[in-house]
Enzyme design. Structure first.
Site, mmCIF file in Angstrom:
data_model
loop_
_atom_site.group_PDB
_atom_site.id
_atom_site.type_symbol
_atom_site.label_atom_id
_atom_site.label_comp_id
_atom_site.label_asym_id
_atom_site.label_seq_id
_atom_site.Cartn_x
_atom_site.Cartn_y
_atom_site.Cartn_z
ATOM 1 C CG ASP A 82 -1.806 1.179 1.347
ATOM 2 O OD1 ASP A 82 -2.351 1.583 0.301
ATOM 3 O OD2 ASP A 82 -1.946 1.738 2.442
ATOM 4 C CG LEU A 83 1.648 5.695 -1.771
ATOM 5 C CD1 LEU A 83 3.149 5.428 -1.853
ATOM 6 C CD2 LEU A 83 1.164 6.356 -3.054
ATOM 7 C CG ASP A 84 -1.707 7.576 1.025
ATOM 8 O OD1 ASP A 84 -0.670 7.970 0.487
ATOM 9 O OD2 ASP A 84 -2.844 7.888 0.627
ATOM 10 C CB THR B 85 0.317 11.298 1.591
ATOM 11 O OG1 THR B 85 -0.313 10.045 1.292
ATOM 12 C CG2 THR B 85 1.698 11.317 0.968
ATOM 13 C CD1 TRP C 285 -10.056 13.176 2.435
ATOM 14 C CD2 TRP C 285 -11.724 14.130 1.292
ATOM 15 N NE1 TRP C 285 -10.295 12.419 1.323
ATOM 16 C CE2 TRP C 285 -11.316 12.966 0.608
ATOM 17 C CE3 TRP C 285 -12.765 14.891 0.757
ATOM 18 C CZ2 TRP C 285 -11.905 12.542 -0.586
ATOM 19 C CZ3 TRP C 285 -13.366 14.467 -0.422
ATOM 20 C CH2 TRP C 285 -12.935 13.319 -1.082
ATOM 21 C CE LYS D 172 -4.682 6.205 8.926
ATOM 22 N NZ LYS D 172 -3.830 5.590 9.962
ATOM 23 N N GLY D 173 -7.420 4.038 3.164
ATOM 24 C CA GLY D 173 -7.423 2.890 2.274
ATOM 25 C C GLY D 173 -8.582 2.791 1.297
ATOM 26 C CB ILE D 174 -11.979 3.829 1.161
ATOM 27 C CG1 ILE D 174 -12.115 5.198 1.829
ATOM 28 C CG2 ILE D 174 -12.127 2.717 2.188
ATOM 29 C CD1 ILE D 174 -13.477 5.447 2.427
ATOM 30 N NE ARG E 207 -9.253 11.662 -6.010
ATOM 31 C CZ ARG E 207 -8.685 11.785 -7.199
ATOM 32 N NH1 ARG E 207 -9.328 12.370 -8.180
ATOM 33 N NH2 ARG E 207 -7.463 11.325 -7.410
ATOM 34 C CB SER F 89 -12.949 9.537 0.871
ATOM 35 O OG SER F 89 -12.007 8.515 1.033
ATOM 36 C CB SER G 6 -1.997 2.885 -3.462
ATOM 37 O OG SER G 6 -2.586 4.069 -2.969
ATOM 38 C CB ALA G 7 -7.521 3.430 -3.019
ATOM 39 C CE LYS H 83 -9.533 7.377 -9.620
ATOM 40 N NZ LYS H 83 -10.725 8.032 -10.198
ATOM 41 C CE LYS I 130 -5.688 -1.236 -0.981
ATOM 42 N NZ LYS I 130 -4.589 -0.446 -0.393
ATOM 43 C CD GLU J 248 -3.366 -1.880 2.867
ATOM 44 O OE1 GLU J 248 -3.422 -1.010 3.767
ATOM 45 O OE2 GLU J 248 -3.850 -1.707 1.745
ATOM 46 C CG ASP J 249 -1.717 2.386 6.641
ATOM 47 O OD1 ASP J 249 -2.169 2.017 5.527
ATOM 48 O OD2 ASP J 249 -1.901 3.533 7.094
#
Length: 216
Positions: A8-10, A16, A24, A44-46, A48, A51, A115-116, A118, A146, A170-171
């Site tokens: 995962d990224l964030d 970030t 947001w 987290k993890g979902i 845009r 969210s 990662s979700a 883009k 996810k 993953e976090d």
């Protein structure tokens, strides 16, 4: 022997999440909705759009906007977010990440980003590690987010590794569920909150080496 790593990224490669929250929160305030850091954990993890839907539902405005208006709101948030990302540098990599990626490269273990976001290619470029990844899953190619395992299965396909031969990092709880549903070994990168179902919990990449994980 494990043959591939999927990240995962964030919250895993860099943090970030703070920039997501700022963007947001600013958009929500314009709509008369107040969100805090506790609420931000739900984002987290979902994606845009998901969210945005959660924020609108929280503010009892779920039915107020057309799909086109929602797209415009999400784009406005993203523009603000990308502006905030301009300040990212390699110094914003989380502890131990670069060394771990270097170890994976030395062992010829391919790495992928699932990662979700883009903005993943842009973020990795700013962090100076884009070339360390052989694949970045494009969220636009996915039909489900996810905790569905689709993104992790796709990442494994891109680096030509069977999910059972891959390790996911993953976090977020939704991410851990997705990794396990894909049939992969799951490492949770935790900053305090529990990550149920993870096969192993770390607090930073300084606690592990690519070589030891290869033996899993």
């Amino acid at each position: 022997m494990k043959k591939g790593f999927v990240f995962d990224l964030d919250g895993v490669i860099t943090d970030t999440a703070k920039y997501h929250f700022i963007a947001w929160q600013a958009l929500a305030e314009e709509l008369g909705i107040t969100i805090d850091l506790a609420f931000n954990e739900q984002l987290k993890g979902i994606s845009r759009m998901e969210s945005l839907e959660r924020i609108l539902a929280f503010g009892h405005q779920a039915e107020k906007f057309t799909e086109q208006e929602k797209q415009a709101l999400a784009e406005k948030k993203n523009t603000h977010y990308v502006e905030l990302l301009q300040s990212l540098t390699p110094n914003d990599l989380l502890p131990g990440v670069k060394a771990f990626l270097d170890q994976a490269k030395a062992l010829n273990i391919p790495c992928a980003i699932a990662s979700a976001s883009k903005n993943a290619p842009f973020i990795l470029e700013k962090l100076g590690v884009k070339e360390d990844f052989q694949a970045i899953v494009d969220p636009n190619t996915l039909s489900k987010g996810k905790p569905d395992p689709e993104i992790f299965i796709k990442a494994c396909q891109l680096i030509q590794v069977q999910p059972s031969d891959a390790i996911g990092f993953e976090d977020a709880q939704a991410g851990i569920q997705g990794i396990k549903a894909a049939g992969m070994y799951a490492i949770g990168v935790s900053v305090g909150e529990p990550l149920d179902g993870a096969d192993q919990i770390i607090h930073s990449f300084t606690e592990i080496t690519a070589k030891e994980l290869q033996q899993r």
